[in-house]
Design an enzyme around this catalytic site. Structure first.
Site, PDB file in Angstrom:
ATOM      1  N   GLU A   1      47.892  31.396  26.783  1.00 57.69           N
ATOM      2  CA  GLU A   1      47.073  32.129  27.750  1.00 57.69           C
ATOM      3  C   GLU A   1      47.938  32.412  28.961  1.00 57.69           C
ATOM      4  OE1 GLU A   1      43.630  30.179  29.234  1.00 57.69           O
ATOM      5  OE2 GLU A   1      42.900  29.681  27.240  1.00 57.69           O
TER       6      GLU A   1
ATOM      7  N   ASP B   1      38.461  27.977  39.039  1.00 58.35           N
ATOM      8  CA  ASP B   1      39.614  27.085  38.942  1.00 58.35           C
ATOM      9  C   ASP B   1      39.592  25.983  39.988  1.00 58.35           C
ATOM     10  OD1 ASP B   1      41.265  27.981  36.735  1.00 58.35           O
ATOM     11  OD2 ASP B   1      41.378  29.862  37.846  1.00 58.35           O
TER      12      ASP B   1
END
Lengths: 271, 449
Positions: free
Chosen positions: A49, A60
């Site tokens: 990724e 995040d």
């Protein structure tokens, strides 16, 4: 069949789960990040990724924020991501892009889909784009033959699991816990329960879509645990932590090797 | 939307229900939900509970009673004739949201969302705040209703707005300094979303403006539309006519949507949003999102935003931190694109001229946010000419801005400086005063947005 699904099936044929590594482009700089991505592949990652730096990464945790902050300030953008995709493909892994939606919308959805496919990218994971809002992306990814990986969560209803799985191509990303990215001491029962529910939805939709688990996995033992019930193990913050701690591509390669051992030690094959 | 969520204290006629958003929260191409899947269940729960609550007579009674007895609604309308001498002969009426409890329109929304929090059985609220006003309002509602409260605030703002941090803590809230990203309001919002996705079982996010994912833009509008519902009835009552233009400052845009909504069906009434142009839109140091931005996705919705060529959010600049936000509510983007509302930039200098003018001519110290709307009235009045009627939303009071204003005008130990109506509009902070930059960061974000 999509390149990422093919790769996950190949791992399944070997009696193991696939290892999916995440690293953002641009930390510590573009060239060094590409070196780290390639090192992740050399250590044993099946799919990589490639993270797109974004100024407002709402999903995040602090580790990934810290790294992408540096990349955002340096002006790293999707052109650099395309370069990284080429490098990952050349190293022998399947490159997928992980991006919040606005950078892609700004670049142009159709244009990005075409450019990513041309660079050898297999698809895009979209953490803040749900299928309900993805009309333009569904069309663009169809046109370019790209995978589109949406997320499911422990809070997803059965109906949403079905509609999300039906919109996915390549694999489905099961976010194991309610929360943001980051390493955790334990992955928890929620992940296994979510994978079971997601597999049910996959069966109801009538596909063979792999279910991969992300959020919280940081070492080989945890990877082995998740590999016991999932088709793929996604690791992000632990890789980023390795770079933040200054261990460079060698550290990334070692982490990949540890995780690659883990996904081969899993308890049993998925249903 | 088929029903008004709020009963005006003395309804003259049923307020018109807005024709948007659609069932999935879209205002044309704007709005929607661009959030992680993990939050969808919570947003669905909130939407469902809100739809039920807004037609529930028991809720409507409780909300109306709070607005009357706690907030002090209806807020009055004040004609400001001496100020209007500087507005080209137009008559200027102020809607006095500055007189609400906690000092701004923010309380209208938080009381509604706090009631909703209790209804869905959650015990904790979180909020973002730039430098305090929405945080103070949320802490106030949480104290009133016995909810635990956490407020996210940029680290720089917690230092420079120590007074508002103290207010929130006195009210029992926990204030968490945000050290990520640009350490501003937008990062406080990111951090609040991260908290919410982690603690969604127990926690409701009390969003401060008409931005964010559906249902926030529609819900916050519905809680704020009392401003325009009251003002429209008050103007019909005292003037027997509607205003020629309604003006409000726009950051995220909740006070503007609040006063615009009742007038949207009145085609003859111009709706004018005043955006913060900072040093001037052409300098790049501004917060004029619609004037100087482009459509994109930020904080859960598609709307205009300030972004670079990579789609990264650009940091905004304004002397008014309540307007210092690089996004704007999706309904404003829609009203702009369909031509129903117009959005104009007001620089720091223009806003501060209007600020000083209202102080000296009317004895009202406005929030610097609201001063942008006043500056808009000075321009629009001159364009529209004598005998036109302007309704301006005075969204908040300026107590919190005293330090910034003193620095701007070089007051304090320099009493000889005259910031009166005749002041030089180009006047900059004098040497030794707090620099303009510091004043920006120290201002109160989320205030009148």
């Amino acid at each position: 069949m999509s390149a990422s699904q093919q790769r996950i099936h190949a791992a399944r044929a070997e009696g193991r789960a696939a290892l999916i590594a995440y690293l953002p482009v641009g930390y510590p700089d573009v060239d060094a990040s590409i070196e780290a991505l390639v090192a992740a592949v050399e250590g044993g990652a099946d799919i990589v990724e490639i993270g797109v730096p974004y100024s407002d990464p709402g999903m995040d945790g602090p580790v990934i924020q810290q790294a992408v902050d540096v990349a955002v300030r340096a002006g790293v953008g999707l052109r650099d991501v395309l370069r990284a995709a080429e490098a990952v493909a050349a190293a022998g892994a399947v490159p997928v892009v992980m991006s919040y939606w606005n950078p892609i919308e700004r670049y142009g959805v159709d244009r990005f889909a075409a450019d990513l496919a041309a660079a050898g990218g297999a698809g895009v994971i979209t953490p803040d784009l749900i299928p309900d809002e993805a009309g333009e992306w569904l069309a663009a990814s169809d046109a370019a033959g790209l995978d589109r990986v949406f997320l499911v969560a422990p809070s997803s209803t059965e109906a949403r699991l079905r509609s999300t799985v039906a919109a996915c191509r390549g694999f489905v990303y099961a976010a194991s816990t309610m929360g943001v990215t980051g390493t955790r001491a334990t992955v928890g029962d929620a992940a296994e329960a979510l994978v079971a529910r997601t597999r049910q939805a996959v069966a109801q939709v009538g596909t063979d879509l792999p279910v991969c688990v992300g959020l919280g996995v940081s070492n080989g033992d945890q990877a082995a645990e998740v590999a016991g019930f999932a088709d793929g193990v996604i690791v992000g913050s632990a890789y980023v932590r390795t770079l933040l701690d200054g261990h460079g591509p060698d550290g990334v390669r070692r982490l990949s090797a540890d995780l690659a051992r883990g996904v081969r030690q899993r308890a049993g094959a998925p249903a | 939307m088929t029903t008004s969520p709020v009963r005006p204290p003395e309804p003259r006629s049923a307020p018109a229900a807005p024709a948007w958003p659609d069932a999935t929260g879209h205002f044309g191409i704007f709005g929607g939900r661009f959030v992680p899947e993990a939050l969808i269940a919570a947003l669905d729960e909130l939407t469902e509970a809100y739809e039920a609550m807004k037609v529930d007579p028991a809720f409507l009674d409780e909300f109306a009673a709070l607005q009357r007895d706690y907030t002090g609604r209806p807020s009055p309308v004040t004609e400001v004739a001496r100020f209007a001498e500087h507005c080209g002969g137009a008559r200027v009426l102020l809607k006095r949201e500055d007189l609400n409890h906690t000092g701004s329109h923010k309380i209208n929304n938080v009381l509604g969302q706090a009631l909703l929090t209790k209804r869905i059985g959650k015990s904790r609220v979180i909020a973002e705040t730039g430098a305090g006003q929405h945080g103070v309002a949320t802490a106030t509602a949480a104290a009133l209703m016995g909810l635990s409260c956490t407020v996210y605030m940029g680290e720089e703002d917690t230092r420079r707005q120590a007074l508002n941090v103290a207010r929130m803590r006195l009210l029992g809230a926990e204030v968490i300094p945000v050290t990520t990203g640009s350490r501003t309001l937008k990062d406080a919002i990111n951090e609040a979303f991260r908290d919410w996705v982690t603690n969604v079982e127990t926690t409701n996010y009390v969003f401060g403006t008409v931005a964010g994912p559906h249902p926030f833009p529609a819900m916050v509008r519905d809680f704020q539309r009392v401003i325009g519902d009251e003002a429209r009835a008050q103007l019909l009552d005292r003037e027997g006519r509607l205003p020629d233009a309604v003006l409000a400052c726009v950051g995220g845009g909740s006070n503007a949507i609040g006063i615009f909504t009742a007038f949207v069906p009145d085609d003859g009434v111009r709706l004018i949003g005043l955006e913060a142009a900072g040093d001037g839109v052409e300098t790049g140091r501004h917060a004029a999102t619609i004037t100087g931005g482009s459509p994109g996705v930020l904080h859960g919705a598609r709307s205009y935003l300030l972004q670079d060529e990579n789609g990264q959010t650009i940091e905004s600049h304004s002397i008014s931190a309540g307007l210092d936000y690089p996004g704007v509510g999706p309904e404003h983007s829609y009203l702009h694109d369909i031509g129903r509302a117009e959005y104009r930039p007001i620089t720091d200098a223009e806003a501060m001229e209007a600020f000083a003018l209202l102080c000296r001519t009317e004895g009202i110290i406005p929030a610097i946010e609201s001063a942008h709307a006043l500056a808009g009235a000075m321009k629009v009045g001159r364009e529209l000419g004598p005998d036109t009627l302007l309704l301006v939303n005075l969204s908040g009071r300026g107590d919190k801005d005293v330090e910034t204003a003193s620095a701007w005008f070089g007051l304090g130990d320099r009493e000889e400086v005259d910031p009166g109506p005749g002041l030089d509009t180009d006047q900059q902070p004098t040497e030794g005063a707090v620099s303009n930059d510091e004043a920006v960061a120290g201002q109160d974000a989320g205030e009148s947005a």
